[in-house]
Structures are given as structure tokens and as C-alpha cells.
Scaffold this active site. Structure first.
Site, PDB file in Angstrom:
ATOM      1  N   GLY A   1       0.659  -1.122   0.455  1.00  0.00           N
ATOM      2  CA  GLY A   1      -0.419   0.013  -0.165  1.00  0.00           C
ATOM      3  C   GLY A   1       0.880   1.531   0.216  1.00  0.00           C
ATOM      4  O   GLY A   1       0.403   2.252  -0.591  1.00  0.00           O
ATOM      5  N   ASP A   2       2.147   0.937   0.232  1.00  0.00           N
ATOM      6  CA  ASP A   2       2.675   2.454   0.767  1.00  0.00           C
ATOM      7  C   ASP A   2       3.643   2.651  -0.685  1.00  0.00           C
ATOM      8  O   ASP A   2       3.657   3.301  -1.335  1.00  0.00           O
ATOM      9  CB  ASP A   2       3.952   2.406   2.245  1.00  0.00           C
ATOM     10  CG  ASP A   2       3.217   2.608   3.300  1.00  0.00           C
ATOM     11  OD1 ASP A   2       2.555   3.811   2.879  1.00  0.00           O
ATOM     12  OD2 ASP A   2       3.340   1.635   3.720  1.00  0.00           O
ATOM     13  N   LEU A   3       4.258   1.034  -0.702  1.00  0.00           N
ATOM     14  CA  LEU A   3       5.255   0.831  -1.933  1.00  0.00           C
ATOM     15  C   LEU A   3       5.024   1.238  -3.508  1.00  0.00           C
ATOM     16  O   LEU A   3       5.981   1.641  -3.932  1.00  0.00           O
ATOM     17  CB  LEU A   3       6.831  -0.233  -1.667  1.00  0.00           C
ATOM     18  CG  LEU A   3       6.760  -0.505  -0.901  1.00  0.00           C
ATOM     19  CD1 LEU A   3       7.018  -1.604  -0.772  1.00  0.00           C
ATOM     20  CD2 LEU A   3       7.690   0.655   0.150  1.00  0.00           C
TER      21      LEU A   3
ATOM     22  N   ALA B   1       3.892   4.665  -3.865  1.00  0.00           N
ATOM     23  CA  ALA B   1       5.563   5.633  -3.559  1.00  0.00           C
ATOM     24  C   ALA B   1       5.774   5.608  -5.201  1.00  0.00           C
ATOM     25  O   ALA B   1       6.697   5.923  -5.674  1.00  0.00           O
ATOM     26  CB  ALA B   1       6.748   4.705  -2.809  1.00  0.00           C
TER      27      ALA B   1
END
Length: 390
Positions: free
Chosen positions: A174-176, A179
Site C-alpha cells: 500500500g505504501d511501496l 510511492a
């Protein structure tokens, strides 16, 4: 010199999504100045440490995604520091932040304000639910983390065993992934600016990114009217495409194409299976029968034995842990384990290298993560010199 060595990036992000985005830019040569709030990024004290949390400047979490950056500690609520930040904005190419929507506006440092100081600026935000500028919703302003994004975006619903609960993917996708998409957006905006001189706002939301990542589930639902759910390591439309138990672990086999299927059957000495199930449709509709036949063969062999028998003819691989990865000569040849200094420890540590390979300007981690406020004098001195020369 990296491909982005002429770029100055002001990084107001913390934790994972934002720092990973700016890490990608730093690996490609950008000068990334990490603007940290008083006390620094929340993840500076997160483990693991080599030996001592008291002696070492930061843990592995911070080291991994902040390598190659410079650090400047500023309190944007203080007028002096706000003015210092604006002086940096005037000469910056990119500003990246991952606050909740409206936070920068509270400091009178939102996109519109910064664009007045630097019309060519690329301003980029990473938020759980996006920014009202690009599509206003009731969720904006709510906090979000990887777990929330994976849950809302459908990732957890299609991950895990059929008889098990919804399961989070191990890495913080969800972050990577958000990003990475944000980095793509920034580079596209820079290309547009090179052609037109025009800056712009780039917005990437974690919820949006997870919907993009679960693209297969989206089109399946649209085509069939049914919501896809968990089915372990198998694939809804391909077989064999699954993990199989071996005598000493697990291997994955992806032999859904007829050429690979025939090679698998030949290796297993099962020409009857190749003849009885000659096409993808017949294999998919009889997947449980075929799964049992393949398991009967794999369970009697080691992972190495299976891979030696199939490699070069059938897509196959062992399910590795990180110890296996560290022992893999392929990983070292690709420079995917990179040593960096760990301040306060008596040895270097290794972090994941850059997966982006370029022949003339190869991306790479450009040194360790910074100490808090380590580069205050040089960053602010450079800003003063630039202002005087203008």
C-alpha cells in the site's frame, strides 16, 4: 552522476510511502533534502539495530528508505523556519509531502502558495485518499496506513488460503506501490515542465493505487458480476500456476502454456496427462486432479531436484527466505544487496539495492541515511549563495 543529478527535491515525508518515493529519486542522482519536523522522522528509532538502540543513530527501517539524502530539521510552525523553507522552495524542482490533506495549508505552505514563489515547481503529495484538488471525497482527512489501503483496495480479500481469513500481503505494498506510482508521476511532470516550463500538482492516493494493483479482480468482477475472493497460491484462469510442496520446502511451477505443460508431463514421465489434458481449458477445469498428480511427483523430490529437472524448460523456482536471497549469486551479480555505514555500530549493514538498471547513469544507493539535521549548514548556506547570485 545520476540521471537526475540536476534536480533538487525537498522531501517533507516520513515513515514509508513518501520516503520510498524520494529514495527512488535519490538513487537516480537527485539531491534530496529531507526536511524533518522537530525530533525527526517518526521511524528513526524503529528497530532493528545491529547491537544497541542507544548507540546507533537510527534503525534499519529508516536506513533502508532514506539512504543518500541530506537532512534539515525545521519547525514549519515557526516563522524563521518557514522563511528558510520558502527560500529553499524558490530554487527547488520538486516538493514531496505525505501529510493529511490540508496540513500544509495550515502553515500557509500549500501548493498554491509555493507555486507563487516558484511557478515551475512540481508539488507532489502521497495521501491515503488523495487530495481534494484532484477529486474530493468524504474520506479525505482520514488517517491511512498500508493495512487500511490493502483492506479497502481489495488486496486482502483476494490474498490467503481459500478456507482462511483475508490476509495482508507481507511487504507494505500500500505504501511501496503508491510511492512508485508517485515517482512516475513526478518524472512525467518534470518532462512536461521541460517542454512547457509549467509546474503542476501530482497527487497519488494509497486507496487508488491498490485498486490499480488489483486490476485483475476489477475486470473479473466487471466481466462476471462476481466478486473474486481467496484461492491460495493458484490463479483463477491459469493452471498449473501454483505452489507445490517438495520434500524440503515448496516450489512454484507456472506451466499453463501447452509447451511448458508438455515439458512438465515429459519430466514427470506422465505422457498420459499431456494427452488427456492438451489445452488450457481442460487443464483449468480439472485442476484438482492435476494438482494431486503434480504433488505426487514434487513431494518425493527436493526443491533443488525439482528445479534442476525443470529449469530451462518450465518456469520453476524455489520459495526462498531472505537467507536464501543473501546466498544467491544472481542477487549479488545484480547488486541488489548494498553495504552502507550504520552510525554507532562497528560494522556495515546491507540494504536492498536499486532494481532500476541503466547503462549510462546507473541508479544506486548514494551512501547511508542522514543523521538528524546533519546538513543544516551546507543546505542553508547553499540557499543563501543562490539568492545572492540571483
Amino acid at each position: 552522476m545520476g540521471a537526475l543529478s540536476s534536480l533538487r527535491v525537498l522531501d517533507l515525508t516520513q515513515v514509508l510511502a513518501g520516503p520510498y518515493c524520494t529514495m527512488l529519486l535519490a538513487d537516480m542522482g537527485a539531491d534530496v533534502v529531507k526536511i524533518e519536523r522537530p525530533g525527526g522522522d517518526l521511524i528513526r528509532p524503529n528497530p532493528p539495530f545491529v547491537e544497541s538502540a542507544q548507540d546507533e543513530a537510527y534503525g534499519g527501517y529508516f536506513q533502508s528508505v532514506n539512504r543518500g539524502k541530506r537532512s534539515l530539521e525545521l519547525d514549519l510552525g515557526a516563522e524563521r523556519d518557514r522563511e528558510a523553507f520558502l527560500s529553499l522552495v524558490e530554487e527547488a524542482d520538486v516538493v514531496v509531502e505525505n501529510y493529511r490533506a490540508g496540513t500544509m495549508e495550515q502553515f500557509d505552505l500549500g501548493y498554491e502558495t509555493l507555486a507563487e514563489h516558484n511557478p515551475a515547481l512540481i508539488y507532489s503529495s502521497i495521501r491515503g485518499f488523495g487530495d481534494p484538488r484532484t477529486g474530493e471525497t468524504h474520506r479525505q482527512g482520514q488517517p491511512s496506513f498500508d493495512l487500511v489501503a490493502q483492506a479497502l483496495g481489495g488486496v486482502m480479500e483476494i490474498t490467503g488460503q481459500e478456507d482462511g481469513p483475508p490476509t495482508k500481503v507481507g511487504p507494505g505494498i500500500g505504501d511501496l506501490f503508491t510511492a512508485t506510482l508517485n515517482c512516475v508521476g513526478i518524472l512525467a511532470a518534470l518532462h512536461h515542465r521541460d517542454r512547457t516550463g509549467e509546474g503542476q500538482y501530482v497527487d497519488t492516493a494509497m486507496y487508488d493505487a491498490m485498486i490499480s494493483m488489483t486490476e485483475r479482480a476489477i475486470y473479473q468482477h466487471s466481466y462476471t458480476g462476481e466478486a473474486p475472493t481467496r484461492q491460495g497460491n493458484s490463479h483463477p484462469t491459469l493452471f498449473p500456476y501454483d505452489a507445490f510442496e517438495a520434500a524440503d520446502g515448496h516450489v512454484v511451477i507456472a506451466a499453463f502454456g501447452s509447451n511448458h505443460w508438455n515439458a512438465l508431463c515429459e519430466t514427470m514421465d506422465r505422457p498420459d496427462l499431456a494427452a488427456e489434458y492438451p489445452d488450457a481449458s481442460s487443464r483449468l477445469s480439472n485442476r484438482e486432479t492435476l494438482r494431486a498428480a503434480i504433488l505426487e511427483w514434487t513431494r518425493e523430490r527436493t526443491c533443488d531436484g525439482i528445479c534442476d529437472a525443470l529449469e530451462g524448460r518450465v518456469p520453476v523456482a524455489p520459495v526462498q527466505n531472505t537467507a536464501d536471497i543473501f546466498d544467491d549469486p544472481h542477487v549479488h551479480a545484480r547488486e541488489m544487496l548494498v553495504p552502507v555505514a550504520q552510525p554507532g555500530a562497528d560494522r556495515e549493514v546491507e540494504i536492498a539495492g536499486s532494481p532500476i538498471k541503466m547503462s549510462e547513469t546507473p541508479p544506486r544507493p548514494r551512501g547511508r541515511a542522514p543523521l538528524l539535521d546533519e546538513h543544516r549548514e551546507e543546505v542553508l548556506r547553499d540557499a543563501v549563495r543562490t539568492a545572492e547570485s540571483d
